[in-house]
Scaffold this active site. Structure first.
Site, PDB file in Angstrom:
ATOM      1  CD  GLU A   1      -3.029  -0.803   1.854  1.00  0.00           C
ATOM      2  OE1 GLU A   1      -4.412  -0.646   1.361  1.00  0.00           O
ATOM      3  OE2 GLU A   1      -2.846  -0.631   2.945  1.00  0.00           O
TER       4      GLU A   1
ATOM      5  CB  CYS B   1       3.551   6.825   3.439  1.00  0.00           C
ATOM      6  SG  CYS B   1       4.613   5.455   4.522  1.00  0.00           S
TER       7      CYS B   1
ATOM      8  CB  CYS C   1      10.062  -6.277   7.634  1.00  0.00           C
ATOM      9  SG  CYS C   1      11.478  -5.721   8.337  1.00  0.00           S
TER      10      CYS C   1
ATOM     11  CB  CYS D   1      10.365  -4.244  15.257  1.00  0.00           C
ATOM     12  SG  CYS D   1      11.803  -3.712  14.573  1.00  0.00           S
TER      13      CYS D   1
ATOM     14  CB  CYS E   1       6.644  -3.611  13.507  1.00  0.00           C
ATOM     15  SG  CYS E   1       6.357  -3.605  11.626  1.00  0.00           S
TER      16      CYS E   1
ATOM     17  N   GLY F   1       8.463  -2.574   5.422  1.00  0.00           N
ATOM     18  CA  GLY F   1       9.764  -3.279   5.103  1.00  0.00           C
ATOM     19  C   GLY F   1      10.732  -2.213   5.290  1.00  0.00           C
ATOM     20  CD  GLU F   2      15.655  -0.936   7.640  1.00  0.00           C
ATOM     21  OE1 GLU F   2      14.899  -0.625   8.598  1.00  0.00           O
ATOM     22  OE2 GLU F   2      16.294  -0.042   7.032  1.00  0.00           O
TER      23      GLU F   2
ATOM     24  CB  SER G   1      11.849   5.324   8.269  1.00  0.00           C
ATOM     25  OG  SER G   1      11.660   5.000   9.494  1.00  0.00           O
TER      26      SER G   1
ATOM     27  CB  SER H   1      12.868   3.172  13.925  1.00  0.00           C
ATOM     28  OG  SER H   1      12.152   3.455  13.028  1.00  0.00           O
ATOM     29  CG  LEU H   2      16.360   5.776  19.814  1.00  0.00           C
ATOM     30  CD1 LEU H   2      17.625   4.918  19.185  1.00  0.00           C
ATOM     31  CD2 LEU H   2      16.651   7.102  20.254  1.00  0.00           C
ATOM     32  CG  HIS H   3      10.913   2.155  18.283  1.00  0.00           C
ATOM     33  ND1 HIS H   3      10.120   3.403  17.956  1.00  0.00           N
ATOM     34  CD2 HIS H   3      11.267   1.703  17.136  1.00  0.00           C
ATOM     35  CE1 HIS H   3      10.073   3.131  16.757  1.00  0.00           C
ATOM     36  NE2 HIS H   3      10.604   2.205  16.050  1.00  0.00           N
TER      37      HIS H   3
ATOM     38  CG  ASN I   1      -2.346   0.855  14.303  1.00  0.00           C
ATOM     39  OD1 ASN I   1      -3.570   1.302  14.754  1.00  0.00           O
ATOM     40  ND2 ASN I   1      -2.126   0.013  13.528  1.00  0.00           N
TER      41      ASN I   1
ATOM     42  CB  CYS J   1      -8.305  -2.117   1.906  1.00  0.00           C
ATOM     43  SG  CYS J   1      -7.175  -1.232   0.604  1.00  0.00           S
TER      44      CYS J   1
HETATM   45  N1  SAH Z   1      11.669  -0.651   8.781  1.00  0.00           N
HETATM   46  C1  SAH Z   1      11.765   1.066   8.967  1.00  0.00           C
HETATM   47  C2  SAH Z   1      10.492   1.830   8.063  1.00  0.00           C
HETATM   48  C3  SAH Z   1       9.139   1.293   7.909  1.00  0.00           C
HETATM   49  S1  SAH Z   1       8.500   1.323   9.768  1.00  0.00           S
HETATM   50  C4  SAH Z   1      11.792   1.417  10.225  1.00  0.00           C
HETATM   51  O1  SAH Z   1      11.612   0.346  11.257  1.00  0.00           O
HETATM   52  O2  SAH Z   1      12.160   2.638  10.614  1.00  0.00           O
HETATM   53  C5  SAH Z   1       7.963   2.973   9.927  1.00  0.00           C
HETATM   54  C6  SAH Z   1       7.758   3.453  11.482  1.00  0.00           C
HETATM   55  O3  SAH Z   1       6.519   2.837  11.762  1.00  0.00           O
HETATM   56  C7  SAH Z   1       8.952   3.106  12.113  1.00  0.00           C
HETATM   57  O4  SAH Z   1       9.527   3.962  13.054  1.00  0.00           O
HETATM   58  C8  SAH Z   1       8.203   1.821  12.920  1.00  0.00           C
HETATM   59  O5  SAH Z   1       8.939   1.446  14.121  1.00  0.00           O
HETATM   60  C9  SAH Z   1       6.860   2.141  13.321  1.00  0.00           C
HETATM   61  N2  SAH Z   1       5.870   1.129  13.489  1.00  0.00           N
HETATM   62  C10 SAH Z   1       5.945   0.112  13.242  1.00  0.00           C
HETATM   63  N3  SAH Z   1       4.824  -0.627  13.884  1.00  0.00           N
HETATM   64  C11 SAH Z   1       3.981   0.060  14.468  1.00  0.00           C
HETATM   65  C12 SAH Z   1       2.857   0.208  15.287  1.00  0.00           C
HETATM   66  N4  SAH Z   1       2.201  -1.097  15.361  1.00  0.00           N
HETATM   67  N5  SAH Z   1       2.380   1.340  15.681  1.00  0.00           N
HETATM   68  C13 SAH Z   1       3.034   2.546  15.486  1.00  0.00           C
HETATM   69  N6  SAH Z   1       4.267   2.579  14.827  1.00  0.00           N
HETATM   70  C14 SAH Z   1       4.954   1.537  14.335  1.00  0.00           C
HETATM   71 FE1  SF4 Z   2       8.492  -3.330  11.295  1.00  0.00          FE
HETATM   72 FE2  SF4 Z   2      10.633  -1.580  10.624  1.00  0.00          FE
HETATM   73 FE3  SF4 Z   2      10.963  -3.279  12.279  1.00  0.00          FE
HETATM   74 FE4  SF4 Z   2      10.770  -4.084   9.814  1.00  0.00          FE
HETATM   75  S1  SF4 Z   2      12.260  -2.781  10.809  1.00  0.00           S
HETATM   76  S2  SF4 Z   2       9.888  -5.081  11.750  1.00  0.00           S
HETATM   77  S3  SF4 Z   2       9.114  -2.623   9.050  1.00  0.00           S
HETATM   78  S4  SF4 Z   2       9.513  -1.663  12.433  1.00  0.00           S
END
Ligand code: SAH
Ligand code: SF4
Length: 365
Positions: free
Chosen positions: A91, A104, A111, A115, A118, A168-169, A200, A222-224, A299, A342
Site C-alpha cells: 500500500e 508513504c 520484513c 520488531c 510491528c 519493510g526495512e 526511515s 527508529s529508536l523506540h 497502533n 480495502c
Molecule cells: N523499517 C523501517 C521503516 C518502516 S516502519 C523502520 O523500522 O524504521 C516505519 C515506522 O513505523 C517505524 O518507526 C516503525 O517502528 C513504526 N511502527 C511499526 N509498527 C508500528 C505500530 N504498530 N504502531 C506504531 N508505529 C509502528
Molecule cells: Fe517493522 Fe521497520 Fe521493524 Fe521491519 S524494521 S519489523 S518494518 S519496524
C-alpha cells in the site's frame, strides 16, 4: 520476458539505450515521458520517431504494479493497494496538507527484522520490492493526483515529500531503494528535493554509511527505547547494532546529510517505554545529537501483546523532552476511515496500513 523500463534509473536507461543503439539523450526523453508525463505507451511518445517507438515496443515495456483499489478519506488521505503478484499487496498512502503533500512508500513485502510491536515484522519476510515496484508506487500516485490536483494549497505539485515508511526495512533492500531514490531526485523524473525525501531505518549501520555516500537524503531512525536492554527486546537488530554505535552512525550521517538533524522515531507503548524516567534517560542519550523526536502512539493489531500509551503518558513524556529543549512532535491520525474499505485483498497488509496512516506527516518535516 520484456525489459521493464520502470526498473531503470537514469544511468540504467542510458545503458539500455546504448544497447539498442540509441544516444544518451534518448534516455532523458524516455525518463521524462515515463516519470514526468506518467506515460506507459510508447506510441504516445510523440517526439520519438515511429521507428524508435517500434524498436522500444519490441524490446521493452513500462509496467507498474497493478492498482487493486484506490480510496480517498473525507480528510483527503488517499490510499492505493497495489498487487505485486503471488497474492501480495502493498500500500501507498498520500497525505495532503496545507503546505505539503506526502507519499508513504513501501520497500519490501514483509520484513525480516521482527520488531516486537510491528505487524509487518510479525508477518516475516517475503521479498524485496523491485525498483519498478518501489518507484511504481510514486508513478501511480503522481499520475492519479496530477489529474485531479488544483494548486489551491499554494503549492505547485501534489507530491512534495516522500517517506520510506511503509512496509519493510529500506536499507536491507539497498540497491533498489537507492535507484528509486535517484529517480525521485532526478530533474527529468520527479525532481524532488533531497531534504524532502526521508528514509526511515531501524538502524542498519553499514547501510546508513553507504547511503550517506551514495545518496544522502533526510534520515529517520527508529529508536523506540532509551537503553540497549529494552531496545534489544523491541528492535532485535539492536543486538547487532547497539545504540552507541547507532548514534555514532547518525553523527557521521549528519556530516553529509541534506538536513542538519536526524529524526528519531519512538513508538509509545503503554508501560513499556513511556515512563517519565525513560523520557529522562532518552534526553541524556540524544542530547548531544542534532535531532527531532517523533512520538508515535502505538497502533494495535491482533495479538500484538502491546497497548497504546495513554494520551496523558504521551504528553508527560513529550513535556520532559521539550523541557530539555528537544524538538518533539506527536503523530496524528489521518485517513483511518478508509482502511476497512480495502477488503480481503489487503489481507495481512491491512494492519500495517492503519499504522501507516498515523505515521506520516511529521516525519516528512
Ligand atoms: N523499517 C523501517 C521503516 C518502516 S516502519 C523502520 O523500522 O524504521 C516505519 C515506522 O513505523 C517505524 O518507526 C516503525 O517502528 C513504526 N511502527 C511499526 N509498527 C508500528 C505500530 N504498530 N504502531 C506504531 N508505529 C509502528
Ligand atoms: Fe517493522 Fe521497520 Fe521493524 Fe521491519 S524494521 S519489523 S518494518 S519496524
Amino acid at each position: 520476458m520484456s525489459i521493464n523500463l520502470l526498473d531503470f534509473d537514469a544511468k540504467g536507461l542510458t545503458g539500455f539505450c546504448a544497447e539498442i543503439g540509441e544516444k544518451p539523450f534518448r534516455a532523458r526523453q524516455l525518463l521524462r515521458w515515463i516519470h514526468r508525463a506518467g506515460e506507459a505507451d510508447f506510441d504516445a511518445m510523440s517526439d520519438l520517431a515511429k521507428g524508435l517507438r517500434e524498436k522500444l515496443s519490441a524490446a521493452a515495456v513500462i509496467e507498474p504494479p497493478k492498482v487493486i483499489s484506490d480510496h480517498t478519506a473525507p480528510d483527503g488521505t488517499r490510499k492505493w493497494l497495489l498487487s505485486v503478484g503471488a497474492g501480495n499487496g502493498i500500500e501507498t498512502v498520500y497525505i495532503p496538507e496545507k503546505s505539503r503533500g506526502t507519499l508513504c512508500i513501501s520497500s519490501q513485502v514483509g520484513c525480516a527484522l521482527a520488531c516486537a510491536f510491528c505487524s509487518t515484522g510479525r508477518q516475516g519476510f517475503n521479498r524485496n520490492l523491485t525498483v519498478a515496484e518501489i518507484i511504481g508506487q510514486l508513478w501511480w500516485a503522481n499520475k492519479a493526483l496530477t489529474e485531479t490536483f488544483t494548486s489551491e494549497a499554494g503549492r505547485e505539485r501534489p507530491i512534495t515529500n516522500i517517506v520510506m515508511m511503509g512496509m519493510g526495512e529500506p536499507l536491507t533492500n539497498f540497491e533498489n531503494v537507492v535507484m528509486s531514490l535517484d529517480l525521485m531526485l532526478d530533474d527529468n523524473a520527479y525532481g524532488l528535493s533531497r531534504r524532502r525525501v526521508t528514509v526511515s531505518t531501524s538502524g542498519i549501520i553499514p547501510a546508513m554509511d553507504r547511503l550517506r555516500e551514495r545518496c544522502p537524503v533526510a534520515l529517520a531512525v527508529s529508536l523506540h527505547a532509551p537503553n540497549d536492554a529494552l531496545r534489544d527486546q523491541l528492535v532485535p537488530i539492536n543486538r547487532k547494532y547497539p545504540i552507541r554505535e547507532l548514534l555514532a552512525a547518525c553523527e557521521r550521517y549528519l556530516q553529509s546529510a541534506p538536513r542538519d538533524f536526524i529524526t528519531f522515531e519512538y513508538v509509545m507503548l503503554d508501560g513499556v517505554n513511556d515512563s517519565v524516567a525513560q523520557a529522562r534517560e532518552l534526553v541524556q542519550l540524544v542530547r548531544d545529537i542534532p535531532c527531532k523526536l517523533n512520538l508515535i502512539p502505538f497502533n494495535p493489531f491482533p495479538d500484538s501483546g502491546f497497548r497504546r500509551s495513554s494520551a496523558n503518558a504521551v504528553s508527560r513524556f513529550r513535556d520532559v523532552l521539550m523541557e530539555a529543549g528537544l524538538v518533539t512532535t506527536v503523530r496524528k491520525t489521518r485517513g483511518d476511515d478508509i482502511a476497512a474499505a480495502c477488503g480481503q485483498l489487503a489481507g495481512k497488509v491491512l494492519d500495517k496500513t492503519r499504522r501507516v496512516h498515523r505515521s506520516i506527516a511529521e516525519a516528512a518535516g
